[in-house]
Write an enzyme that holds these catalytic residues in place. Structure first.
Site, PDB file in Angstrom:
ATOM      1  N   ARG A 103       0.826  -1.210   0.000  1.00 31.51           N
ATOM      2  CA  ARG A 103       0.000   0.000   0.000  1.00 31.51           C
ATOM      3  C   ARG A 103       0.862   1.263   0.000  1.00 31.51           C
ATOM      4  O   ARG A 103       0.541   2.249  -0.668  1.00 31.51           O
ATOM      5  CB  ARG A 103      -0.940   0.014   1.212  1.00 31.51           C
ATOM      6  CG  ARG A 103      -1.965  -1.115   1.250  1.00 31.51           C
ATOM      7  CD  ARG A 103      -2.894  -1.057   0.052  1.00 31.51           C
ATOM      8  NE  ARG A 103      -4.002  -1.983   0.165  1.00 31.51           N
ATOM      9  CZ  ARG A 103      -3.960  -3.261  -0.181  1.00 31.51           C
ATOM     10  NH1 ARG A 103      -2.837  -3.779  -0.660  1.00 31.51           N
ATOM     11  NH2 ARG A 103      -5.018  -4.048  -0.056  1.00 31.51           N
ATOM     12  N   ASP A 155     -16.973   6.572   9.872  1.00 29.61           N
ATOM     13  CA  ASP A 155     -15.824   5.792   9.434  1.00 29.61           C
ATOM     14  C   ASP A 155     -14.628   6.722   9.297  1.00 29.61           C
ATOM     15  O   ASP A 155     -14.787   7.935   9.110  1.00 29.61           O
ATOM     16  CB  ASP A 155     -16.107   5.089   8.105  1.00 29.61           C
ATOM     17  CG  ASP A 155     -15.225   3.857   7.903  1.00 29.61           C
ATOM     18  OD1 ASP A 155     -14.022   4.025   7.662  1.00 29.61           O
ATOM     19  OD2 ASP A 155     -15.737   2.730   8.014  1.00 29.61           O
TER      20      ASP A 155
END
Length: 290
Positions: free
Chosen positions: A44, A153
């Site tokens: 990532r 979130d």
């Protein structure tokens, strides 16, 4: 003569780089990456380095940390958080909500007061929208009691997905056909959620361990916090448990994921069982249990 390398080769991430990133990410989010996650993290990071035009980890890390807008830090958080969910996941908890908890909460609270539910993390919206659909289908108390659903979130990309309300067949496969037809419109391989359901949930960006959360998230009657604490270390779990405890009204309930246990984190909550379903309750409301 052997030279000592102080920077990583172009495109590479050293052990020291990994430790530096891991410490920073833990401070920002409470999520701690074990050594076993090294491949995932490196992959990532390299993707974000490429996207932002940085060949060296050091230059990317400096750019990400000191960027005034904070956009790259948010993009990195989005890349590092895993979101795997679907509608009616762990359905037995929704059943318990409608068969037991909502009536209990309805009896506790003054007439005319909304019941408030917090779903964290929202991921791509399947959980908070499942709550709304389940209440409409299976809780008769909506005839006289309004319910407010808030979902948060840390990841802006999943929040945008949730706001769009467009899902794959796999995502909706556990919803009975008759129920699915009431709340979704199928367009090819996509299932578009009813605007009424989307509008019934307030979606917002928040880090459960962020300094702003205790002031923003208060007075909830029921919290769904499923499969979030497993990404934290013990210290972050204890901090999160305190945030959740403070966010609940006395007598309020919290659901965790099937592999999580609040009793191993803190002793603030009472354990309640409804059949095989475990729920945690905040004490303090006399007569909360019937």
């Amino acid at each position: 003569m052997t030279s000592i390398r102080t920077t990583s080769p172009a495109g590479e991430i050293s052990d020291a780089d990994f430790d530096r990133f891991r410490s920073m990410f833990y401070r920002k989010t409470g999520i701690y990456f074990e050594d076993s996650k090294r491949y995932f993290v490196d992959k990532r990071l390299k993707e974000r380095m490429k996207q932002t035009g940085h060949n060296l980890f050091k230059s990317y890390f400096t750019f990400m940390r000191f960027q005034a807008s904070g956009e790259e830090l948010q993009s990195l958080v989005n890349a590092m958080t895993v979101n795997e969910t679907y509608f009616f996941r762990e359905e037995y908890q929704f059943e318990t909500m409608c068969r037991h908890l909502m009536d209990d909460l309805d009896s506790m609270r003054p007439s005319g007061e909304d019941l408030r539910i917090w779903s964290v993390p929202s991921s791509t919206g399947e959980e908070p929208y499942s709550i709304a659909i389940y209440l409409l289908e299976y809780w008769k108390g909506l005839d006289h009691r309004d319910v407010e659903i808030v979902s948060s979130d840390i990841d802006t990309s999943v929040l945008e997905h949730a706001k769009r309300g467009i899902y794959s067949k796999r995502s909706v496969q556990n919803i009975p056909l008759t129920v699915r037809q009431r709340y979704f419109t199928q367009k090819g391989n996509e299932f578009h959620l009813s605007p009424d359901i989307k509008e019934s949930v307030t979606l917002c960006l928040a880090n459960i361990l962020g300094a702003e959360v205790p002031g923003r998230f208060r007075s909830f009657d029921l919290i769904y916090c499923r499969n979030l604490l497993i990404y934290f270390d013990d210290d972050s779990r204890r901090k999160a448990a305190q945030v959740l405890y403070d966010a609940l009204k006395p007598g309020g309930y919290i659901f965790l994921g099937h592999s999580e246990s609040m009793s191993r984190i803190c002793s603030l909550f009472k354990i309640k069982k409804f059949g095989d379903v475990i729920v945690y309750q905040k004490p303090g409301f006399e007569g909360a249990s019937r």
